[in-house]
Design an enzyme around this catalytic site. Structure first.
Site, mmCIF file in Angstrom:
data_model
loop_
_atom_site.group_PDB
_atom_site.id
_atom_site.type_symbol
_atom_site.label_atom_id
_atom_site.label_comp_id
_atom_site.label_asym_id
_atom_site.label_seq_id
_atom_site.Cartn_x
_atom_site.Cartn_y
_atom_site.Cartn_z
ATOM 1 N N CYS A 12 85.312 31.245 40.206
ATOM 2 C CA CYS A 12 86.032 32.285 40.952
ATOM 3 C C CYS A 12 87.496 32.221 40.540
ATOM 4 O O CYS A 12 87.825 31.680 39.486
ATOM 5 C CB CYS A 12 85.834 32.137 42.457
ATOM 6 S SG CYS A 12 86.632 30.701 43.203
ATOM 7 N N ARG A 21 85.121 30.933 47.283
ATOM 8 C CA ARG A 21 83.788 31.375 46.870
ATOM 9 C C ARG A 21 83.042 30.376 45.994
ATOM 10 O O ARG A 21 81.903 30.017 46.288
ATOM 11 C CB ARG A 21 83.878 32.725 46.149
ATOM 12 C CG ARG A 21 84.340 33.846 47.039
ATOM 13 C CD ARG A 21 84.635 35.094 46.243
ATOM 14 N NE ARG A 21 85.820 34.867 45.408
ATOM 15 C CZ ARG A 21 86.300 35.737 44.532
ATOM 16 N NH1 ARG A 21 85.679 36.883 44.346
ATOM 17 N NH2 ARG A 21 87.381 35.476 43.839
ATOM 18 N N ASP A 72 86.586 38.514 47.425
ATOM 19 C CA ASP A 72 87.363 37.314 47.716
ATOM 20 C C ASP A 72 87.795 37.318 49.179
ATOM 21 O O ASP A 72 88.510 38.209 49.624
ATOM 22 C CB ASP A 72 88.598 37.275 46.817
ATOM 23 C CG ASP A 72 89.317 35.940 46.832
ATOM 24 O OD1 ASP A 72 88.962 35.075 47.664
ATOM 25 O OD2 ASP A 72 90.226 35.769 46.009
#
Length: 151
Positions: A7, A13, A124
């Site tokens: 990420c 994440r 996100d």
């Protein structure tokens, strides 16, 4: 087999995906003997050694996972080279890695793509509410389960 989740900052994440997959693999090994799969994560724009966000840690508690141990690391070629599968959170990240590392192109996918779903992004949650983190985790769990079927 080595799975790498990627990420942006490696504080939300990708560490959640790493922790959730590890938890599922541990649970399955206890019950039915599992495949030998190593799981890790890194961030394309990470600051090394950062703790996960408070919301990510809190969200993972719901899954009986302690994410507080995690420290961010920056994605580099040595990390990428060790992975059999490189799974990004967004199409943009996937495309960027495929462009920058063409020799690894066949190993790089978005999580959604690898799980057999229509191309899309895992948004996100950084800087957003706990509810957004929880929704992100539900999405990641669903994808991780589908990814395991493919492996």
């Amino acid at each position: 087999m080595r799975i790498l989740f990627v990420c942006s900052g490696n504080t939300c994440r990708s560490p959640m995906a790493q922790a959730l997959l590890q938890k599922i693999l541990e649970d399955r090994q206890d019950k039915q003997g599992g495949k030998c799969i190593e799981v890790s994560s890194a961030g394309m724009g990470a600051f090394p050694g950062q703790s996960p966000s408070r919301e990510a840690v809190e969200t993972m508690r719901h899954y009986d996972v302690d994410l507080s141990y995690h420290r961010s690391r920056v994605l580099d070629l040595s990390i990428l080279s060790q992975a059999d599968w490189i799974l990004t959170m967004t199409r943009s990240q996937c495309n960027s890695l495929r462009e920058k590392y063409p020799a690894l192109r066949m190993r790089i996918f978005t999580m959604m793509e690898f799980a057999g779903q229509e191309a899309g992004d895992i948004e996100d949650p950084f800087g957003r509410s706990l509810e957004i983190y929880q929704a992100c985790a539900v999405q990641i769990v669903t994808l991780v389960e589908k990814i395991l079927v493919r492996l």
